[in-house]
Write an enzyme that holds these catalytic residues in place. Structure first.
Site, short mmCIF file in Angstrom:
data_model
loop_
_atom_site.label_atom_id
_atom_site.label_comp_id
_atom_site.label_asym_id
_atom_site.label_seq_id
_atom_site.Cartn_x
_atom_site.Cartn_y
_atom_site.Cartn_z
N TYR A 130 0.81 -1.22 0.00
CA TYR A 130 0.00 0.00 0.00
C TYR A 130 0.84 1.27 0.00
O TYR A 130 0.32 2.36 -0.24
CB TYR A 130 -0.93 0.02 1.22
CG TYR A 130 -2.18 -0.80 1.04
CD1 TYR A 130 -2.11 -2.19 0.94
CD2 TYR A 130 -3.42 -0.21 0.95
CE1 TYR A 130 -3.26 -2.95 0.78
CE2 TYR A 130 -4.57 -0.96 0.78
CZ TYR A 130 -4.48 -2.33 0.69
OH TYR A 130 -5.62 -3.07 0.52
N LYS A 181 3.65 -14.97 4.54
CA LYS A 181 3.99 -15.93 3.48
C LYS A 181 5.51 -16.03 3.47
O LYS A 181 6.17 -15.68 2.49
CB LYS A 181 3.41 -15.43 2.15
CG LYS A 181 3.52 -16.39 0.98
CD LYS A 181 2.60 -17.58 1.04
CE LYS A 181 2.86 -18.52 -0.12
NZ LYS A 181 2.08 -19.77 -0.04
N ASP A 214 -2.14 -18.55 2.94
CA ASP A 214 -3.03 -19.46 2.21
C ASP A 214 -3.66 -20.48 3.16
O ASP A 214 -4.86 -20.75 3.10
CB ASP A 214 -2.30 -20.13 1.02
CG ASP A 214 -0.93 -20.67 1.37
OD1 ASP A 214 -0.44 -20.42 2.49
OD2 ASP A 214 -0.33 -21.35 0.50
N ASP A 238 -5.96 -6.89 4.41
CA ASP A 238 -7.11 -6.43 3.64
C ASP A 238 -7.96 -7.61 3.20
O ASP A 238 -9.18 -7.62 3.35
CB ASP A 238 -6.62 -5.64 2.41
CG ASP A 238 -7.78 -5.24 1.52
OD1 ASP A 238 -8.76 -4.68 2.05
OD2 ASP A 238 -7.72 -5.50 0.30
N ASP A 242 -11.95 -9.31 4.78
CA ASP A 242 -13.22 -9.52 4.05
C ASP A 242 -13.72 -10.94 4.32
O ASP A 242 -14.92 -11.16 4.52
CB ASP A 242 -13.03 -9.31 2.54
CG ASP A 242 -13.31 -7.88 2.12
OD1 ASP A 242 -13.20 -6.97 2.97
OD2 ASP A 242 -13.65 -7.65 0.94
C1 IPM Z 1 -10.42 -1.57 3.33
C2 IPM Z 1 -10.68 -1.15 1.93
C3 IPM Z 1 -9.56 -0.22 1.48
C4 IPM Z 1 -8.26 -0.99 1.58
C5 IPM Z 1 -9.75 0.37 0.08
C6 IPM Z 1 -11.06 1.10 -0.06
C7 IPM Z 1 -8.59 1.26 -0.30
O1 IPM Z 1 -10.79 -2.25 1.10
O2 IPM Z 1 -10.39 -0.68 4.22
O3 IPM Z 1 -10.27 -2.76 3.59
O4 IPM Z 1 -7.88 -1.70 0.65
O5 IPM Z 1 -7.61 -0.86 2.61
MN MN Z 2 -10.68 -4.17 2.14
#
Ligand code: IPM
Ligand code: MN
Length: 337
Positions: A130, A181, A214, A238, A242
């Protein structure tokens, strides 16, 4: 450490899509719980950018620095090319405010998933891929080269790992897993592992483990109850958060805190979900993630009793259904002031 305002000044960046909708509900709940604050509203995000080309003007950034904390809904809109708002606003705030620990808790009972989920991912939030190192050579030609480096500083990695261990000591299981990793990313992984081992030596009572990213994905799906605190780099964090949201009731319940644990400036609290332009304006977004993020803000500000009242109310409000504002109203009504 920055001195606090009285009453608190809370920066509010609704942003784009469903961002302003869920943020409005979080503010409703902050009012209902009796939190004494002045909202400082910022018009930032894709809509503002399309209107006047501004992403994060210096005056806005300066005003944000004067806040005690910031609530953010979501940023990004399909009318703007990917990366412009994300990098120019959200990532820039993470970097400028040095929000190095992105703390993402996941909590779900066994009735929701597997043997239940009760873990916190601490994602490094200012470095890795990032950081923006890289570029193009011979852009858009047959011989084009694109590189995207991963920046890992000992200082940056270690302070994030330290935050994860500090957090674990306050939890019952007191356990930290490093996810990386190391078998392929031998330079970054080696630095992470050494920093992890060095910090672990300062926390002899804290249990530790290591999983490759993984393998961690399999464990998230098959046996998430094994995890207590996870610490990992920016991009891995990140992606697995999710997944963490998906296994614990959906991203509509996944909250996050972008923390500057040194408190040299405000920290920023936001739901894990994005701006979801496909459902914006339909009133179907779940505001819980934004409301729990606001509770995390209360806790970080030291308003522990109010934070607990909001958390407990959300936990016992699984029966609440309806539109975004109906869910917000119901939680605001139930929360004790
Ligand atoms: C998160 C989001 C952000 C990230 C995006 C919107 C830049 O996906 O906060 O997880 O990748 O960090
Ligand atoms: Mn995200």
């Amino acid at each position: 450490m920055k001195a606090k305002n009285n009453p608190y000044r809370i920066g509010v960046i609704g942003g784009d899509g469903i961002g302003p909708e869920v943020t409005a509900e979080a503010l409703k709940v902050l009012d209902a719980v009796g939190f004494d604050y002045t909202p400082v509203v910022f018009d930032l995000g894709g809509t503002r950018y399309l209107r006047d080309g501004e992403i994060l003007p210096a005056a806005d950034l300066a005003a944000i620095r004067e806040c005690d904390a910031v609530l953010l809904g979501a940023v990004g809109t399909p009318e703007v090319a990917p990366g412009i708002i994300e990098r120019g606003l959200l990532l820039r705030l993470r970097f400028e405010l040095d929000l190095y620990a992105n703390v993402r808790p996941f909590l779900a009972p066994a009735s929701v998933y597997n043997d239940g989920v009760d873990m916190v991912v601490v994602r490094e939030n200012t470095e890795g891929t990032y950081a923006g190192e890289g570029g193009f050579l011979r852009y858009d030609t047959e011989y084009e080269v694109a590189t995207q480096g991963s920046v890992n500083t000992r200082h940056g990695v270690e302070r994030c790992i330290r935050h994860a261990f500090a957090l674990a000591t306050a939890r019952e299981r007191n356990h930290v897993t490093l996810v990386h990793k190391t078998n392929v990313l031998t330079f970054a992984g080696d630095l992470w592992q050494r920093a992890f081992d060095a910090v672990a030596a300062d926390y002899p009572a804290t249990g530790t483990a290591y999983n490759h990213i993984d393998a961690a994905c399999i464990y998230f799906v098959q046996d998430p109850s094994r995890y207590d605190v996870i610490v990992t780099d920016n991009l891995f964090g990140d992606i697995i958060t999710d997944l963490g949201g998906a296994i614990s009731g959906g991203v509509g319940r996944a909250a996050s805190a972008n923390l500057n644990p040194d408190r040299t400036g405000p920290s920023l609290f936001e739901p894990v979900h994005g701006s979801a332009p496909d459902i914006a304006g339909t009133g179907t977004a779940d505001p819980r993630a934004a409301i729990i993020s606001a509770a995390m803000m209360l806790e970080f500000l030291g308003e522990n009793a109010a934070a607990a009242r909001v958390q407990d109310t959300v936990k016992t409000a699984d029966d609440v259904t309806g539109s975004t504002s109906e869910i917000g109203d119901a939680i605001a009504e139930r929360v004790p002031a």
